[in-house]
Design a protein around this motif. Structure first.
Motif, short mmCIF file in Angstrom:
data_model
loop_
_atom_site.label_atom_id
_atom_site.label_comp_id
_atom_site.label_asym_id
_atom_site.label_seq_id
_atom_site.Cartn_x
_atom_site.Cartn_y
_atom_site.Cartn_z
N GLN A 1 -2.96 12.02 -3.34
CA GLN A 1 -3.15 10.87 -2.45
C GLN A 1 -1.83 10.14 -2.29
OE1 GLN A 1 -6.26 8.74 -4.45
NE2 GLN A 1 -7.86 10.15 -3.82
N LEU A 2 -1.44 9.85 -1.04
CA LEU A 2 -0.18 9.18 -0.78
C LEU A 2 -0.29 7.70 -1.12
CD1 LEU A 2 0.92 10.81 2.60
CD2 LEU A 2 2.01 11.08 0.37
N HIS A 3 0.73 7.18 -1.81
CA HIS A 3 0.81 5.77 -2.17
C HIS A 3 2.09 5.19 -1.56
CE1 HIS A 3 -2.13 7.18 -5.05
NE2 HIS A 3 -2.32 5.96 -5.54
N PHE A 4 1.95 4.05 -0.88
CA PHE A 4 3.09 3.37 -0.27
C PHE A 4 3.19 1.97 -0.88
CE2 PHE A 4 1.41 6.42 2.75
CZ PHE A 4 2.54 7.09 3.18
N PHE A 5 4.37 1.60 -1.39
CA PHE A 5 4.57 0.37 -2.14
C PHE A 5 5.39 -0.63 -1.33
CE2 PHE A 5 3.90 3.80 -5.07
CZ PHE A 5 3.07 3.27 -6.05
N LYS A 6 4.95 -1.90 -1.42
CA LYS A 6 5.65 -2.96 -0.69
C LYS A 6 5.35 -4.31 -1.32
CE LYS A 6 7.87 -4.88 2.83
NZ LYS A 6 9.33 -4.73 2.98
N ASP A 7 6.39 -5.04 -1.77
CA ASP A 7 6.29 -6.44 -2.22
C ASP A 7 5.19 -6.66 -3.25
OD1 ASP A 7 8.34 -7.00 -0.48
OD2 ASP A 7 7.06 -7.85 1.08
N GLY A 8 5.09 -5.80 -4.25
CA GLY A 8 4.10 -5.98 -5.31
C GLY A 8 2.73 -5.45 -4.98
N TYR A 9 2.54 -4.86 -3.80
CA TYR A 9 1.28 -4.27 -3.38
C TYR A 9 1.48 -2.77 -3.16
CZ TYR A 9 -0.31 -9.06 -2.38
OH TYR A 9 -0.65 -10.37 -2.47
N PHE A 10 0.36 -2.05 -3.02
CA PHE A 10 0.46 -0.66 -2.58
C PHE A 10 -0.75 -0.30 -1.74
CE2 PHE A 10 -2.10 -0.20 -6.39
CZ PHE A 10 -2.97 0.87 -6.12
N TRP A 11 -0.50 0.56 -0.77
CA TRP A 11 -1.57 1.16 0.03
C TRP A 11 -1.79 2.58 -0.45
CZ3 TRP A 11 2.54 -1.30 2.78
CH2 TRP A 11 2.21 -2.52 3.39
N LYS A 12 -3.06 2.98 -0.54
CA LYS A 12 -3.39 4.35 -0.91
C LYS A 12 -4.08 5.02 0.27
CE LYS A 12 -6.64 5.17 -4.03
NZ LYS A 12 -7.28 5.32 -5.35
N GLY B 1 -8.52 6.62 5.88
CA GLY B 1 -8.65 5.19 5.61
C GLY B 1 -7.57 4.76 4.64
N ILE B 2 -7.32 3.47 4.58
CA ILE B 2 -6.27 2.91 3.73
C ILE B 2 -6.89 1.83 2.85
CG2 ILE B 2 -4.05 1.72 3.68
CD1 ILE B 2 -3.78 4.42 4.92
N THR B 3 -6.60 1.90 1.56
CA THR B 3 -6.99 0.82 0.66
C THR B 3 -5.73 0.12 0.17
OG1 THR B 3 -6.97 2.24 -1.30
CG2 THR B 3 -9.04 2.06 -0.08
N MET B 4 -5.85 -1.17 -0.16
CA MET B 4 -4.69 -1.96 -0.59
C MET B 4 -5.04 -2.73 -1.85
SD MET B 4 -2.71 -4.93 1.53
CE MET B 4 -1.17 -5.64 0.95
N ARG B 5 -4.12 -2.71 -2.83
CA ARG B 5 -4.31 -3.46 -4.08
C ARG B 5 -2.95 -3.94 -4.56
NH1 ARG B 5 -8.15 -0.34 -8.29
NH2 ARG B 5 -7.98 -2.40 -9.25
N THR B 6 -2.97 -4.89 -5.51
CA THR B 6 -1.71 -5.28 -6.14
C THR B 6 -1.35 -4.24 -7.19
OG1 THR B 6 -2.78 -6.60 -7.87
CG2 THR B 6 -2.22 -7.73 -5.79
N ILE B 7 -0.07 -4.07 -7.42
CA ILE B 7 0.39 -3.09 -8.41
C ILE B 7 -0.11 -3.47 -9.80
CG2 ILE B 7 2.44 -2.11 -9.50
CD1 ILE B 7 3.89 -2.56 -6.79
N GLN B 8 -0.03 -4.78 -10.14
CA GLN B 8 -0.40 -5.22 -11.49
C GLN B 8 -1.88 -5.07 -11.77
OE1 GLN B 8 1.93 -8.05 -13.85
NE2 GLN B 8 2.23 -9.13 -11.93
N SER B 9 -2.72 -5.06 -10.72
CA SER B 9 -4.15 -4.91 -10.95
C SER B 9 -4.50 -3.51 -11.44
CB SER B 9 -4.93 -5.22 -9.67
OG SER B 9 -4.71 -4.24 -8.67
N VAL B 10 -3.64 -2.55 -11.18
CA VAL B 10 -3.88 -1.16 -11.60
C VAL B 10 -2.98 -0.80 -12.78
CG1 VAL B 10 -3.86 1.26 -10.88
CG2 VAL B 10 -4.56 -0.53 -9.26
N TRP B 11 -1.72 -1.22 -12.73
CA TRP B 11 -0.76 -0.91 -13.79
C TRP B 11 -0.17 -2.22 -14.32
CZ3 TRP B 11 -0.25 1.71 -8.93
CH2 TRP B 11 -0.79 3.01 -8.93
N PRO B 12 -0.87 -2.92 -15.23
CA PRO B 12 -0.40 -4.22 -15.73
C PRO B 12 0.99 -4.10 -16.34
CG PRO B 12 -2.65 -3.80 -16.42
CD PRO B 12 -2.16 -2.53 -15.83
N GLY B 13 1.83 -5.09 -16.06
CA GLY B 13 3.19 -5.10 -16.59
C GLY B 13 4.22 -4.61 -15.60
N ILE B 14 3.77 -3.96 -14.52
CA ILE B 14 4.69 -3.50 -13.47
C ILE B 14 4.46 -4.38 -12.24
CG2 ILE B 14 5.46 -1.56 -12.07
CD1 ILE B 14 4.31 0.31 -14.15
N ARG B 15 5.47 -5.15 -11.89
CA ARG B 15 5.30 -6.10 -10.78
C ARG B 15 5.76 -5.52 -9.45
NH1 ARG B 15 6.73 -12.12 -13.08
NH2 ARG B 15 5.83 -11.86 -15.15
#
Length: 494
Positions: free
Chosen positions: A322-333, A340-354
């Motif tokens: 699955q392709l992941h695109f990162f931007k400003d502390g968020y990522f789209w999968k 379809g595209i889902t969006m979450r914050t990086i820290q919500s999935v991988w705590p400690g990585i901002r």
């Protein structure tokens, strides 16, 4: 309080391949003896009353105790000595680890007053004295924001918390061991040496990700000085091994806050006093205007919009197809089987990585690697692998490289390309070494793409190099650009 407990904080240096554990079928007698000594000292069920006491386990078998140790460090829980277990046992480390979530010292020692004094008797030459003062004050404030304790610095006499920078043998029967290894140690609350914190002067103390960050180590040691032992939660400040995290706007992690509040209670914020004469008519005249806050909090940055014409990626990679695109502390999968595209914050999935500056996936080991500043993490699914983050120098970068712009693993060459400014390095994941001839100029070796790469990923045997709002579809075998696309082409925009 007599018999205050000394606890050492250490940094773990992780070296070697990123593969799974290799069984040691027949450990040598020396390995077995060292393992037994390690488990007796650090994973027993018996208390400890002095810094140099040895813990002895009499209740659990060797195999059971080994399982405890493997579970604590996130290793495969086999009860057998394997290469990863032996490697962890060989690392320098601290004495209190056999706890889950936050931990307290035996008897839960605490300070019986709310105003504690502290004094820095010897300063490190690595930093200005004013920077050391400010950093220690900042570390103390992390706790005073959470519990009803206040701290006051003094420059004479004996304070509750005495702080010093010393090397080797410094008079407390717990000598430091030179650079790396043991960074600092502290004593639980009590009389005399109780509450004191000692920092190893052989370290290179900094306020950044380079060297050893004084704020993070000081905040950890102050936790011990207030009565906290170690936590098994890897994102906790009181986890026994050092790792750098962004210190800007740092607040006490939940696990540590719960631990210190279990000792001292929560700080109650002051509330406005009621009007003693509620029926008194208000005086006429202009009302005083509220005073502006001296340091107003910045307005949080709004989430990026995936269909913006100005969309530029920080990083991109596939993770488990699955392709992941990162931007400003968020990522789209982007899920390949569903447009379809889902969006979450990086820290919500991988705590400690901002923030993710660069990322790539090494499919042979089902592992992705995220880069942020001068460090990188190993990721498997939603879990951060034990022993991370690691510094960029572990990959073979020179000290001048403090950030990676983009990264991609090229399947048919089994090499990872790591981009920094107008150059790139070729890395062999199998051997864990950089190839000869690094660095290489992008324009010379990869004609047809920009000399600066923001993000790059592989998809259907093509590489996609992004710079700004556009990207170049690239045939790496032929070293030829195929076409230019907009970044939003991947974002399912109508």
């Amino acid at each position: 309080m007599e018999g205050a407990l000394a606890v050492k904080t250490v940094i773990i240096v992780v070296i070697g391949a990123l593969c799974g554990a290799v069984p040691t079928i027949s450990p040598s007698q020396e390995e077995l003896s060292k393992a037994q000594e390690y488990l007796s000292q650090f994973f027993s069920d018996v208390g400890v009353s002095a810094p140099d006491s040895v813990w002895r386990s009499s209740l659990d078998s060797f195999e059971d105790t080994l399982r405890k140790m493997q579970e604590f460090f996130g290793l495969d829980v086999t009860g057998q000595l394997d290469s990863n277990t032996l490697e962890v046992m060989a690392r320098p480390r601290c004495g209190f680890t056999d706890v889950s979530r936050y931990g307290h010292f035996d008897g839960q020692p605490k300070w019986g007053k709310t105003l504690l004094t502290y004094r820095i008797t010897d300063y490190t030459p690595d930093l200005n004295q004013s920077d050391v003062d400010a950093t220690i004050a900042k570390a103390l404030r992390v706790y005073s924001d959470a519990v009803p304790l206040d701290f006051k610095q003094t420059d004479s006499g004996t304070a509750d918390i005495m702080i010093t920078f010393k090397s080797k043998d410094h008079g407390d029967f717990s000598p430091f061991d030179g650079q790396a290894g043991v960074l600092a140690h502290a004593f639980s609350p009590g009389e005399g040496i109780g509450g004191d914190a000692h920092f190893d002067e052989d370290e290179t103390w900094t306020l950044t990700s380079a060297g050893t960050n004084l704020f993070l180590v000081a905040a950890h040691e102050i936790g011990h000085a207030l009565g906290l032992a170690h936590s098994q939660v890897q994102t906790a400040l009181m986890y026994p091994t050092y790792k750098y995290v962004n210190t800007e706007g740092y607040t006490l992690p939940d696990d540590d806050r719960q631990g210190v509040q279990a000792i001292y209670g929560a700080r109650v914020q002051p509330t406005a006093k009621p009007d003693p004469n509620p029926n008194t008519p208000e005086k006429t005249g202009p009302k005083p205007q509220p005073r502006p806050e001296p340091n107003p909090q910045p307005t949080p940055k709004p989430p990026p919009h995936r269909c913006s014409r100005d969309l530029a990626f920080d990083a991109a990679t596939s993770i488990q197809r699955q392709l992941h695109f990162f931007k400003d502390g968020y990522f789209w999968k982007r899920i390949s089987s569903w447009h379809g595209i889902t969006m979450r914050t990086i820290q919500s999935v991988w705590p400690g990585i901002r923030q993710v500056d660069a990322a790539y996936e090494y499919k042979k080991r089902s592992t992705a690697f995220f880069f942020e500043g001068a460090h990188y993490w190993g990721i498997r699914g939603n879990a951060i692998l034990p022993g991370y983050p690691k510094p960029l120098r572990d990959l073979g970068f020179p000290p001048s490289v403090t950030k990676v712009d983009a990264a991609v693993h090229v399947s048919f060459t089994s090499r990872t390309l790591l981009f920094v400014n107008d150059k790139y390095w070729s890395y062999n994941d199998r051997t864990g070494r950089m190839d000869a001839g690094n660095p290489r100029f992008i324009q010379t070796e990869l004609p047809g793409i920009s000399n600066k790469v923001d993000a790059v990923f592989e998809n259907n045997n093509y590489l996609y190099f992004t710079h700004g709002t556009t990207q170049t579809e690239y045939n790496y075998r032929l070293r030829r650009a195929v076409r230019t696309l907009l970044n939003t082409g991947w974002m399912d925009c109508k």
